[in-house]
Design an enzyme around this catalytic site. Structure first.
Site, mmCIF file in Angstrom:
data_model
loop_
_atom_site.group_PDB
_atom_site.id
_atom_site.type_symbol
_atom_site.label_atom_id
_atom_site.label_comp_id
_atom_site.label_asym_id
_atom_site.label_seq_id
_atom_site.Cartn_x
_atom_site.Cartn_y
_atom_site.Cartn_z
ATOM 1 N N ARG A 61 -103.498 33.307 13.448
ATOM 2 C CA ARG A 61 -102.875 33.685 14.722
ATOM 3 C C ARG A 61 -101.415 34.055 14.533
ATOM 4 O O ARG A 61 -101.042 35.218 14.562
ATOM 5 C CB ARG A 61 -103.031 32.532 15.738
ATOM 6 N N ASP A 62 -100.580 33.083 14.273
ATOM 7 C CA ASP A 62 -99.152 33.343 14.126
ATOM 8 C C ASP A 62 -98.883 34.256 12.938
ATOM 9 O O ASP A 62 -97.958 35.067 12.962
ATOM 10 C CB ASP A 62 -98.412 32.014 13.956
ATOM 11 N N HIS A 281 -92.450 23.276 12.531
ATOM 12 C CA HIS A 281 -92.922 24.638 12.254
ATOM 13 C C HIS A 281 -91.728 25.445 11.726
ATOM 14 O O HIS A 281 -90.873 25.880 12.493
ATOM 15 C CB HIS A 281 -93.462 25.239 13.557
ATOM 16 N N HIS A 283 -89.880 28.551 9.502
ATOM 17 C CA HIS A 283 -89.916 29.868 8.871
ATOM 18 C C HIS A 283 -88.919 29.836 7.704
ATOM 19 O O HIS A 283 -87.946 29.078 7.734
ATOM 20 C CB HIS A 283 -89.548 30.966 9.872
ATOM 21 N N CYS A 314 -92.094 37.041 14.070
ATOM 22 C CA CYS A 314 -92.217 36.941 15.525
ATOM 23 C C CYS A 314 -91.807 38.266 16.144
ATOM 24 O O CYS A 314 -90.709 38.768 15.870
ATOM 25 C CB CYS A 314 -91.337 35.820 16.066
ATOM 26 N N ASN A 323 -93.765 32.641 8.122
ATOM 27 C CA ASN A 323 -93.818 31.183 8.096
ATOM 28 C C ASN A 323 -93.690 30.703 6.660
ATOM 29 O O ASN A 323 -93.993 31.426 5.709
ATOM 30 C CB ASN A 323 -95.166 30.711 8.643
#
Length: 383
Positions: A61-62, A281, A283, A314, A323
């Protein structure tokens, strides 16, 4: 980083760990040995949980949402299925968001249908997470889940020890700054929190988990480095009070540093938020993701998001890179004597494969090193 050394020494002396068990099924029941020696049993359980780190794989997803090239549904499903075989217990699989804003997530309904109608092989029970940012997203997800009622585990069933079916989770995304909230969600923070009530309550009515992300907690592309950690804690508290099961604190821009990560987690603790309700989370835009992971581990955090091959970025955060890679995260955590239950070799293979499918370089240093070492070993053995 000298303060990490005691943790490494302690990890070397840890008690033997049981076979991997999915985090949401890790609840223990009393045994006769517990009654005879309750303090020893409690200490052993504490050692096990302290050395176990849960990785939430966000690649499908991300990791994919920002890709410009259209990705076939078959490739997305294959990515999910391959990841399921690695020992990871949480996979972020899709997003019920308008394809007008994130076209790459247009076929998330088909992915959820596939998960519910096909038994995907996995060594541990898996929870599949889907972003549902608003009432429409919840409605779309709910229609599929109700259509396949009984095909997934509810939270109550999972806690009771039921197995054989996947679990499902719905997630929302808040922001730590007004500028990012307006850019990403087209509303201010207060309005976004009001909207998220429907999502979280919808998940609870279905009997499933609800996760909440807070973006730009350590730096905003529009407001800079000075994101107020007390505001982040305030937002997190509101989401937990709504019924969210977990808060993922996102360093969306990769601007986070060790001191500011430390301060953020201090504020979370001061607000009464438990470590077990927090995920981090990171990056790796400025190469600080693993440094900040070490700080988080020292503060007692045991859940981290990462993406195979370092996928991601993003669409609303200019300049943010991917990420932190799952391969880098697994290698780093296990080098400290801690455990993830994830097959690093298998994850490295997936990172190389999906990078090739996307026509982009593999952004995992560890993944490339693992593959390089394997090639060198194969060449040496053939000579």
């Amino acid at each position: 980083m000298a303060s990490v050394r005691p943790m490494i020494r302690l990890a070397r002396w840890r008690a033997p760990t049981a076979a991997p068990v999915a985090p949401h099924l890790r609840r223990r029941f009393a045994t006769a040995s517990d009654v005879r020696n309750p303090s020893a049993a409690a200490q052993q359980q504490q050692q096990r949980s302290d050395n176990r780190v849960r990785i939430v794989e966000v690649g499908p997803r991300d990791g994919l949402q920002n890709e410009k090239k259209s990705i076939p549904l078959a490739t997305k499903i294959e990515l999910v299925e391959r990841l399921a075989k690695t020992g990871v217990s949480f996979i972020e699989a899709g997003s019920f968001v308008s394809p007008k804003w994130v076209p790459q997530m247009d076929n998330s309904s088909e992915i959820l249908e596939h998960i519910l109608t096909n038994k995907i092989p996995s060594p541990v029970p898996i929870t599949y997470s889907f972003l549902a940012p608003n009432a429409k997203g919840v409605e779309n997800a709910t229609s599929i889940l109700q259509k396949h009622a009984g095909a997934y585990l509810t939270q109550a069933e999972a806690f009771s020890g039921a197995s054989g079916k996947p679990s499902v989770e719905l997630a929302v995304f808040a922001a730590a700054t007004e500028s990012f909230s307006k850019k990403n969600l087209n509303c201010d923070i207060a309005t976004s929190l009001e909207r998220f009530k429907d999502v979280i309550q919808g998940a609870k009515q279905l009997g499933i988990r609800a996760r909440a992300y807070i973006s730009v907690v350590l730096g905003c592309p529009f407001e800079g480095y000075d994101v107020d950690p007390h505001k982040v804690a305030e937002i997190a508290t509101s989401l937990l009070e709504m019924g969210a099961d977990e808060i993922s604190l996102g360093d969306t821009t990769g601007m986070g540093t060790a001191p500011r990560t430390q301060e953020l987690l201090r504020c979370m603790t001061a607000a009464g938020i438990r470590n077990e309700d927090i995920a981090m989370h990171f990056h790796d835009t400025y190469g600080q993701a693993l440094v900040n992971t070490a700080i988080s581990l020292e503060r007692g955090i045991r859940t981290f998001d990462s993406a195979v091959g370092g996928l991601g970025g993003c669409p609303y955060s200019p300049g943010a890179t991917g990420n932190v890679s799952t391969e880098n995260m697994v290698y780093f955590i296990e080098s400290l004597g801690m455990e993830t239950g994830i097959d690093l070799d298998a994850m490295a293979d997936i990172g190389q494969w999906i990078s090739g499918e996307l026509g982009r370089p593999n952004d995992s240093a560890v993944g490339k090193a693992v593959l390089g070492a394997r090639r060198t070993g194969a060449t040496a053995s053939s000579n």
